[in-house]
Design an enzyme around this catalytic site. Structure first.
Site, PDB file in Angstrom:
ATOM      1  N   LEU A  15       0.933  -1.258   0.014  1.00  0.00           N
ATOM      2  CA  LEU A  15      -0.100   0.015  -0.020  1.00  0.00           C
ATOM      3  C   LEU A  15       0.850   1.257   0.084  1.00  0.00           C
ATOM      4  O   LEU A  15       1.935   1.221   0.533  1.00  0.00           O
ATOM      5  CB  LEU A  15      -1.171  -0.017   1.232  1.00  0.00           C
ATOM      6  N   ASP A  16       0.487   2.321  -0.685  1.00  0.00           N
ATOM      7  CA  ASP A  16       1.066   3.471  -0.597  1.00  0.00           C
ATOM      8  C   ASP A  16       1.153   4.256   0.641  1.00  0.00           C
ATOM      9  O   ASP A  16       0.380   3.651   1.556  1.00  0.00           O
ATOM     10  CB  ASP A  16       0.567   4.634  -1.781  1.00  0.00           C
ATOM     11  N   ALA A  17       2.202   5.064   0.915  1.00  0.00           N
ATOM     12  CA  ALA A  17       2.320   5.665   2.375  1.00  0.00           C
ATOM     13  C   ALA A  17       1.038   6.512   2.819  1.00  0.00           C
ATOM     14  O   ALA A  17       0.820   6.176   4.040  1.00  0.00           O
ATOM     15  CB  ALA A  17       3.567   6.493   2.279  1.00  0.00           C
ATOM     16  N   LYS A  65      -2.199   4.476  -4.961  1.00  0.00           N
ATOM     17  CA  LYS A  65      -2.154   5.793  -4.949  1.00  0.00           C
ATOM     18  C   LYS A  65      -2.781   6.502  -6.279  1.00  0.00           C
ATOM     19  O   LYS A  65      -3.249   7.572  -6.461  1.00  0.00           O
ATOM     20  CB  LYS A  65      -0.666   6.196  -4.911  1.00  0.00           C
TER      21      LYS A  65
END
Length: 251
Positions: free
Chosen positions: A97-99, A235
């Site tokens: 998962l993106d930040a 994202k």
């Protein structure tokens, strides 16, 4: 736990990643906590060695010295000498998962890492919850990004939004069939289409198997897309979904 705990440390487990935390940081944190548990176990008793120590002769009035055989513990396995018994673990990630995204990550440890490959080959879909804001656009498509565009949104209604979502889902259903490697003339293809089990079997662009509007309270809206396993990172999911809005719902 020690060696006995390491022998039992196999399987898959889920961990929640909050927004603002990188997936690798989460993986490293899980590894650190598991290592602490392994190293907290009681170590085997130290081995003893026979050493000849120089000392006074018992019963002698003179200061005579002699060598005496003595059993002493070996310090070669002492924690302060050798350090922690376990320093690393192999932990696999089922996906990333993106930040800025939050959600559940699947991790595998020990023999459980092999199950991650089985999970990938099962072509499971991923459910997302996308929060959107009408009338604004940022440079990185995140809420804390730099504002690059601002416009009106009074003309946007839930009915119009849901019509666009239906168009998106319809176009993606056609693409799913194309990438699924399923013969459309068979009964199997018909049953898979009815039950919604058609999945891309090979590399494919980002495809959405379903999408619905869960909440609409302008300027905010909440979408729940179901994404096929292949494709880009999360994202870009919001940009991918909202890009078709522009020609029909300019906002």
């Amino acid at each position: 736990m020690g060696l006995a705990g390491l022998a039992r440390l196999h399987g898959l487990f889920a961990a929640y990643k909050p927004p603002g935390l990188k997936w690798k940081h989460l993986r490293d944190t899980v590894e650190l906590q598991l290592l602490k548990g392994l190293n907290a176990g009681k170590r085997p008793a130290s081995e003893h060695r026979v050493r000849f120590l120089l000392g006074p002769v018992e019963g002698s009035e003179e200061k005579e010295l002699t060598l005496t055989a003595t059993s002493v513990p070996s310090l070669i396995d002492h924690p302060l000498v050798r350090g922690p018994a376990f320093t690393s673990l192999k932990i696999g990630m089922g996906h990333r998962l993106d930040a800025q995204a939050s959600g559940v990550l699947v991790l595998g440890v020990g023999r459980g890492r092999r199950l991650l490959t089985d999970m990938y080959n099962a072509h499971l879909t991923k459910d997302y919850t996308v929060h959107g804001l009408l009338g604004k656009a940022t440079d990185d498509f995140c809420e804390d990004g730099r504002l690059v565009e601002k416009t009106t949104y009074d003309h946007v209604t839930r009915e119009k939004l849901e019509r666009i979502l239906a168009l998106i889902q319809g176009s993606h259903q056609k693409a799913l069939v194309m990438y699924s490697n399923v013969d459309l003339q068979t009964q199997e293809a018909y049953e898979m289409a009815v039950s919604g089990e058609i999945r891309p079997m090979n590399k494919s662009p980002m495809l959405i198997t379903g999408i619905r509007c869960l909440q609409f309270a302008p300027p905010e809206f909440l979408l729940v897309p179901e994404r096929a396993p292949e494709g880009e990172r999360s994202k870009r999911l919001l940009l991918f979904i909202t890009s078709p809005f522009q020609p029909h719902l300019p906002t």
